[in-house]
Structure formats: C-alpha cells, structure tokens
Design a protein around this motif. Structure first.
Motif, PDB file in Angstrom:
ATOM      1  N   ARG A   1       0.835  -1.196   0.000  1.00 46.01           N
ATOM      2  CA  ARG A   1       0.000   0.000   0.000  1.00 46.01           C
ATOM      3  C   ARG A   1       0.877   1.256   0.000  1.00 46.01           C
ATOM      4  NH1 ARG A   1      -5.350  -0.509   0.889  1.00 46.01           N
ATOM      5  NH2 ARG A   1      -6.123  -2.574   1.467  1.00 46.01           N
ATOM      6  N   PRO A   2       0.410   2.321  -0.636  1.00 53.49           N
ATOM      7  CA  PRO A   2       1.179   3.577  -0.625  1.00 53.49           C
ATOM      8  C   PRO A   2       1.012   4.296   0.705  1.00 53.49           C
ATOM      9  CG  PRO A   2      -0.863   3.889  -1.835  1.00 53.49           C
ATOM     10  CD  PRO A   2      -0.809   2.439  -1.464  1.00 53.49           C
ATOM     11  N   GLN A   3       2.050   4.969   1.144  1.00 53.27           N
ATOM     12  CA  GLN A   3       1.983   5.764   2.363  1.00 53.27           C
ATOM     13  C   GLN A   3       1.962   7.261   2.071  1.00 53.27           C
ATOM     14  OE1 GLN A   3       5.356   3.345   4.216  1.00 53.27           O
ATOM     15  NE2 GLN A   3       4.061   3.708   5.989  1.00 53.27           N
ATOM     16  N   VAL A   4       2.119   7.604   0.802  1.00 55.08           N
ATOM     17  CA  VAL A   4       1.959   8.991   0.346  1.00 55.08           C
ATOM     18  C   VAL A   4       1.163   8.965  -0.951  1.00 55.08           C
ATOM     19  CG1 VAL A   4       4.081   9.839   1.440  1.00 55.08           C
ATOM     20  CG2 VAL A   4       4.156   8.932  -0.896  1.00 55.08           C
ATOM     21  N   GLY A   5       0.595  10.105  -1.307  1.00 53.91           N
ATOM     22  CA  GLY A   5      -0.196  10.178  -2.528  1.00 53.91           C
ATOM     23  C   GLY A   5       0.603  10.735  -3.696  1.00 53.91           C
ATOM     24  N   GLY A   6       0.128  10.417  -4.898  1.00 54.24           N
ATOM     25  CA  GLY A   6       0.778  10.935  -6.084  1.00 54.24           C
ATOM     26  C   GLY A   6       0.557  10.027  -7.278  1.00 54.24           C
TER      27      GLY A   6
ATOM     28  N   SER B   1       6.802 -12.813  -9.775  1.00 51.46           N
ATOM     29  CA  SER B   1       8.187 -13.143  -9.449  1.00 51.46           C
ATOM     30  C   SER B   1       8.396 -13.131  -7.935  1.00 51.46           C
ATOM     31  CB  SER B   1       9.139 -12.144 -10.104  1.00 51.46           C
ATOM     32  OG  SER B   1       8.903 -10.828  -9.590  1.00 51.46           O
ATOM     33  N   LEU B   2       9.548 -13.646  -7.523  1.00 56.17           N
ATOM     34  CA  LEU B   2       9.939 -13.588  -6.122  1.00 56.17           C
ATOM     35  C   LEU B   2      10.588 -12.244  -5.833  1.00 56.17           C
ATOM     36  CD1 LEU B   2      11.470 -17.165  -5.651  1.00 56.17           C
ATOM     37  CD2 LEU B   2       9.312 -16.331  -4.728  1.00 56.17           C
ATOM     38  N   VAL B   3      10.190 -11.626  -4.730  1.00 54.63           N
ATOM     39  CA  VAL B   3      10.752 -10.332  -4.329  1.00 54.63           C
ATOM     40  C   VAL B   3      11.306 -10.457  -2.920  1.00 54.63           C
ATOM     41  CG1 VAL B   3       9.222  -9.016  -5.828  1.00 54.63           C
ATOM     42  CG2 VAL B   3       8.500  -9.533  -3.495  1.00 54.63           C
ATOM     43  N   ARG B   4      12.228  -9.565  -2.609  1.00 56.80           N
ATOM     44  CA  ARG B   4      12.863  -9.535  -1.296  1.00 56.80           C
ATOM     45  C   ARG B   4      12.364  -8.329  -0.510  1.00 56.80           C
ATOM     46  NH1 ARG B   4      14.557 -14.541  -0.368  1.00 56.80           N
ATOM     47  NH2 ARG B   4      15.796 -15.348  -2.113  1.00 56.80           N
ATOM     48  N   ALA B   5      12.359  -8.453   0.813  1.00 51.43           N
ATOM     49  CA  ALA B   5      11.940  -7.340   1.660  1.00 51.43           C
ATOM     50  C   ALA B   5      12.847  -6.140   1.406  1.00 51.43           C
ATOM     51  CB  ALA B   5      11.995  -7.752   3.129  1.00 51.43           C
ATOM     52  N   GLY B   6      12.240  -4.974   1.203  1.00 54.91           N
ATOM     53  CA  GLY B   6      12.979  -3.754   0.916  1.00 54.91           C
ATOM     54  C   GLY B   6      13.205  -3.496  -0.566  1.00 54.91           C
ATOM     55  N   GLN B   7      12.896  -4.444  -1.423  1.00 48.41           N
ATOM     56  CA  GLN B   7      13.083  -4.250  -2.861  1.00 48.41           C
ATOM     57  C   GLN B   7      12.092  -3.213  -3.383  1.00 48.41           C
ATOM     58  OE1 GLN B   7      13.010  -7.879  -5.159  1.00 48.41           O
ATOM     59  NE2 GLN B   7      12.281  -6.812  -7.000  1.00 48.41           N
ATOM     60  N   PRO B   8      12.538  -2.198  -4.163  1.00 50.97           N
ATOM     61  CA  PRO B   8      11.614  -1.190  -4.703  1.00 50.97           C
ATOM     62  C   PRO B   8      10.617  -1.832  -5.671  1.00 50.97           C
ATOM     63  CG  PRO B   8      13.873  -0.417  -4.829  1.00 50.97           C
ATOM     64  CD  PRO B   8      13.937  -1.871  -4.480  1.00 50.97           C
ATOM     65  N   LEU B   9       9.353  -1.472  -5.507  1.00 48.96           N
ATOM     66  CA  LEU B   9       8.295  -2.016  -6.359  1.00 48.96           C
ATOM     67  C   LEU B   9       7.657  -0.940  -7.232  1.00 48.96           C
ATOM     68  CD1 LEU B   9       6.507  -4.330  -3.738  1.00 48.96           C
ATOM     69  CD2 LEU B   9       8.298  -4.946  -5.369  1.00 48.96           C
ATOM     70  N   TYR B  10       7.373   0.239  -6.663  1.00 48.36           N
ATOM     71  CA  TYR B  10       6.740   1.334  -7.400  1.00 48.36           C
ATOM     72  C   TYR B  10       7.489   2.625  -7.098  1.00 48.36           C
ATOM     73  CZ  TYR B  10       2.685  -1.771  -7.965  1.00 48.36           C
ATOM     74  OH  TYR B  10       1.862  -2.826  -8.274  1.00 48.36           O
ATOM     75  N   GLN B  11       7.450   3.537  -8.058  1.00 49.34           N
ATOM     76  CA  GLN B  11       7.989   4.877  -7.866  1.00 49.34           C
ATOM     77  C   GLN B  11       6.865   5.876  -8.071  1.00 49.34           C
ATOM     78  OE1 GLN B  11      11.242   6.032  -6.953  1.00 49.34           O
ATOM     79  NE2 GLN B  11       9.898   7.807  -6.638  1.00 49.34           N
ATOM     80  N   ILE B  12       6.556   6.639  -6.989  1.00 45.73           N
ATOM     81  CA  ILE B  12       5.561   7.709  -7.042  1.00 45.73           C
ATOM     82  C   ILE B  12       6.290   9.030  -7.291  1.00 45.73           C
ATOM     83  CG2 ILE B  12       3.768   8.901  -5.709  1.00 45.73           C
ATOM     84  CD1 ILE B  12       3.316   6.300  -4.174  1.00 45.73           C
ATOM     85  N   ASP B  13       5.649   9.914  -8.034  1.00 46.05           N
ATOM     86  CA  ASP B  13       6.255  11.217  -8.369  1.00 46.05           C
ATOM     87  C   ASP B  13       6.740  11.913  -7.095  1.00 46.05           C
ATOM     88  OD1 ASP B  13       7.040  13.590  -9.421  1.00 46.05           O
ATOM     89  OD2 ASP B  13       5.044  14.227 -10.088  1.00 46.05           O
ATOM     90  N   PRO B  14       8.066  12.143  -6.933  1.00 46.08           N
ATOM     91  CA  PRO B  14       8.597  12.718  -5.696  1.00 46.08           C
ATOM     92  C   PRO B  14       8.755  14.235  -5.731  1.00 46.08           C
ATOM     93  CG  PRO B  14      10.396  11.916  -7.025  1.00 46.08           C
ATOM     94  CD  PRO B  14       9.136  11.684  -7.832  1.00 46.08           C
ATOM     95  N   SER B  15       8.290  14.909  -6.757  1.00 46.16           N
ATOM     96  CA  SER B  15       8.594  16.334  -6.924  1.00 46.16           C
ATOM     97  C   SER B  15       8.112  17.156  -5.732  1.00 46.16           C
ATOM     98  CB  SER B  15       7.967  16.863  -8.220  1.00 46.16           C
ATOM     99  OG  SER B  15       8.433  16.135  -9.330  1.00 46.16           O
ATOM    100  N   LEU B  16       6.842  17.013  -5.370  1.00 47.75           N
ATOM    101  CA  LEU B  16       6.291  17.799  -4.279  1.00 47.75           C
ATOM    102  C   LEU B  16       6.983  17.481  -2.961  1.00 47.75           C
ATOM    103  CD1 LEU B  16       2.473  17.649  -5.109  1.00 47.75           C
ATOM    104  CD2 LEU B  16       4.047  19.569  -5.481  1.00 47.75           C
ATOM    105  N   TYR B  17       7.311  16.252  -2.743  1.00 44.58           N
ATOM    106  CA  TYR B  17       7.932  15.855  -1.481  1.00 44.58           C
ATOM    107  C   TYR B  17       9.395  16.304  -1.422  1.00 44.58           C
ATOM    108  CZ  TYR B  17       3.673  13.153  -1.351  1.00 44.58           C
ATOM    109  OH  TYR B  17       2.343  12.806  -1.363  1.00 44.58           O
ATOM    110  N   ARG B  18      10.053  16.372  -2.563  1.00 47.02           N
ATOM    111  CA  ARG B  18      11.414  16.903  -2.587  1.00 47.02           C
ATOM    112  C   ARG B  18      11.398  18.393  -2.263  1.00 47.02           C
ATOM    113  NH1 ARG B  18      12.516  16.249  -7.655  1.00 47.02           N
ATOM    114  NH2 ARG B  18      13.092  14.047  -7.442  1.00 47.02           N
ATOM    115  N   ALA B  19      10.394  19.086  -2.816  1.00 50.64           N
ATOM    116  CA  ALA B  19      10.287  20.523  -2.531  1.00 50.64           C
ATOM    117  C   ALA B  19       9.965  20.765  -1.059  1.00 50.64           C
ATOM    118  CB  ALA B  19       9.211  21.146  -3.424  1.00 50.64           C
ATOM    119  N   SER B  20       9.091  19.928  -0.485  1.00 48.05           N
ATOM    120  CA  SER B  20       8.762  20.084   0.935  1.00 48.05           C
ATOM    121  C   SER B  20       9.992  19.861   1.801  1.00 48.05           C
ATOM    122  CB  SER B  20       7.659  19.111   1.323  1.00 48.05           C
ATOM    123  OG  SER B  20       6.456  19.385   0.620  1.00 48.05           O
TER     124      SER B  20
END
Length: 409
Positions: free
Chosen positions: A85-90, A101-120
């Motif tokens: 589940r996402p913990q931020v919106g975007g 496939s098999l995934v490991r704990a901590g492996q990146p799965l999705y990338q949400i647009d970080p622009s607003l959060y980088r600015a914050s």
C-alpha cells in the motif's frame, strides 16, 4: 441303506422270468452283488465327504503399535501475506518488478512522483537554517545581557526576557528539525518497497494511476509460500473423545505428523507438522481449526487450494491389524472372525473392530498373539469343521482331472 434282493423281486412280481431252474440262482447272486457294490460305493463317498478337510488361508496375529490417523478436509493458507500500500499520494511513475516473481523485503516495487515531497524537504531544510540563525542571535543576546545585569545597566526583567527568547529559538530549531525529518520520510515513501519476502501477484495499478494513502485497494499482494499452512477442521466431539482416551491412558500422544493429499488424489511428498489447535469452537459448524505447517520448496501448494490431511494425533499400543476380508458380520451386526483352533477345528471368535486404517481393521479386543485368523475360504466354514490351514496366498497345486494326488513320504 441296503436294499434287499427279495424286495426287488417282490416289487417286480408281475414279470415272470423265463430261465431254466439251473440258471435262476446265478442271476439272484449277480443282482445281490451289484446292489451291495452300489450301496458300498455311496457310503464310501459320503464318508469321504464328511471327513475331507476344508483348505483355508490364514494370517498370524501379532500386536503392534498403530497410529490413530484421521483424515480432514482443509485449505492451504500462505505462511505470510502482505498487501503493498502507498503511504503517500501521487502519480505512479514506474513499476519496478515482474508480476508473479519472487521479491525480497525492501526491494523497490513502485515509484511515485517525488517532486512535491522533494520541494517540501527543501523548504523544511531552509526553515531549519533560519531557526538556527535565530537561535544563535538569541543566545548572544542572552549572554550579553547576563554581564549587563550584573552591573545593573539593564533590569533583571530585560535579562529574563532575553533568556526566554533564546529558549524559544531553541525550541523552534527542534520543530524545524522534526519537520525536515517528516519531509524526508515522505520523500522516501515515494519509493514503495516490498514489506516481506515472497511471491508477488499481479499489479492492481498501472503507471500513471493516482494513488492515496487511504485508498481501499492495495497496489499488489505478496505471499510467502515456503513453508505454507494447511488449515483443517476437526469436530469438537471428535477432539473431546481423543482427549478422553489420552486421559484414560488408552492411547499415547504422538508427534502429530501429517500427510497431505492433493486435489488429484496423489500424496504430497513433504510431511507436515501440527502447529496448534484453536481454543475456540466455531458456533456455526461445531468444529475446531487445526493448523499444519508444510514445507513447500517447489511451490506446489498454493493458497486457497483444497486438500486433505491425514493426521496422526495419537498412537495405540497392543492393537492388531486385521485384513478387511477376514472380518465377518453376524445377523445383529456383531463382528467376528474364524480362528484355526485346536485339532484344526474352525472356531468363531467375537472381536472389537474399532476402525479401518487403509486395507486393515484395527482390532483392540478379541485376539491373542499367535492366533491364526482365516482370511481365505471363509464362505465354506461352519462351527467345528475340520480345516487344512495354510498361510494366506499359498499357491495351489493343479493336477489333471481324475489324477491321484501324489503320496508324501
């Protein structure tokens, strides 16, 4: 019964024999000999039929330890299951995994647009720099006023105000540090990681979808399948009877190993182990849930799969395994077997057959070590008939019709 020759001739009185007187005694003697021979042959056959022993096959009974195995229906359940589940919106910018496939704990799965959060985060960092500068000025003022209040060049009140302002500036710095930490955490949450090791299912969102922290649907689901659980249902009555047997000492607790039967009827190669049983009885079904842990290195068992589990919950000592064909039911349903008794006589023996295990009845009463129980030729038996007992499945010797059996020296 021997028929008199005079009775024969008396019954045939209307017929007159036209032989000479010299030949009549010879005819009477021949008829007597023929009748006597026929009667003797029938008596001999009847005697042979009564004295001939019935050949039967037997097995020798020996006590053994038998596992009390019960079979239950159940379903496979994932060892661990986690919704991504996402913990931020975007907006979703990337999907960084292959579905299934098999995934490991901590492996990146999705990338949400970080622009607003980088600015914050950058704004929070600037606010922190400003707060630190204000704190530095407030501390210098408080130190200067400390020396001036000692010479009474300023009032005590002015000095106290300067100290309080420095404390407020210090608190503002702490607030700005916390805000910067929150902004950086939110910026990190724009990359959605795998919470556990396991096999990920299909993605429920696509690139370009708008996600929010409070949305109802997860992004994907990860399940750990090795090991895997099998949850089965046992009736509360059956569980209570087992506990009573354990308390009475009739059976002993076992290691609670389990064998899994797949939906196609084949046996699963890996044995399972009973983990625990629920302490609550389902009010709707009157059953208790038992959880079995099963190794699943090849992923053959899948969550939701319907299976059966053969669970050995206890063992019974001094029990007998009786082939099913040896058990006979009387008119009232009572169980008994035929036993080869003294002088090779067939004897009926009542038994207590508790249950079936595979191809055998499990017998707890009525048999003794070394008993020869008849398993073949039961249909020809009756009480106290003489039998010729041979081990079960002994090959029979075939001979041509009319041939005499070979004499044994």
């Amino acid at each position: 019964m021997t028929i008199s020759p005079f009775a024969v001739f008396s019954a045939a009185r209307p017929v007159r024999l036209r032989f000479g007187s010299a030949r009549r005694p010879l005819m009477l003697a021949a008829v007597c000999l023929a009748l006597t021979a026929c009667g003797g042959s029938k008596d001999k056959q009847a005697g042979d039929g009564q004295n001939r022993a019935i050949e039967v096959g037997y097995v020798v009974m020996q006590p053994t330890t038998v596992a009390l195995t019960n079979e239950f229906n159940g379903r496979a359940v994932a060892f661990q299951s986690s919704e991504v589940r996402p913990q931020v919106g975007g907006l979703v910018q990337k999907q960084m995994f292959e579905e299934g496939s098999l995934v490991r704990a901590g492996q990146p799965l999705y990338q949400i647009d970080p622009s607003l959060y980088r600015a914050s985060a950058e704004q929070a960092e600037a606010d922190l720099t400003n707060a630190r500068a204000a704190l530095k000025a407030a501390d210098l003022l408080a130190q200067r006023n400390k020396s001036l209040v000692a010479t009474q060049m300023i009032s005590r009140q002015d000095y106290d105000n300067a100290v309080a302002a420095a404390d407020q500036a210090r608190a503002a710095v702490a607030q700005r540090e916390a805000a910067l930490s929150t902004a950086r955490i939110n910026q990190r949450f724009t990359t959605v990681p795998a919470p556990i090791d396991g096999r990920i299912g299909r993605s429920l969102v696509t690139v370009g979808a708008l996600v929010t922290p409070d949305q109802a649907a997860p992004l994907a689901t990860i399940q750990r399948l090795d090991p895997i659980y099998v949850d089965v249902q046992q009736s509360a009555q059956q569980l209570l009877a087992l506990r009573e047997q354990l308390s009475a000492g009739n059976v002993q607790a076992s290691q609670t190993n389990a064998r899994i039967v797949l939906p196609n009827g084949s046996d699963y190669p890996q044995p399972g182990t009973l983990q625990f049983s629920e302490v609550l009885v389902d009010e709707a079904t009157g059953t208790v849930t038992l959880r079995i842990r099963v190794p699943n290195p090849d992923g053959l068992l899948l969550p939701g799969m319907f299976v059966r589990a053969r669970l050995a919950q206890a063992t019974q000592a001094q029990a007998y395994r009786l082939p099913q064909q040896a058990l006979v039911r009387g008119p009232t349903g009572d169980a008994f077997v035929w036993v080869v008794g003294a002088d090779n006589k067939a004897v009926q023996r009542p038994i207590g057959a508790d249950r079936v295990d595979g191809a055998d009845w499990i017998v707890s009463t009525g048999l003794n070590p070394g008993d020869k129980v008849v398993t073949q030729g039961i249909g020809s038996l009756r009480r106290d008939v003489t039998v010729r007992a041979v081990p079960a499945s002994t090959p029979q010797k075939l001979q041509a019709p009319g041939a005499q059996p070979a004499k044994q020296g």
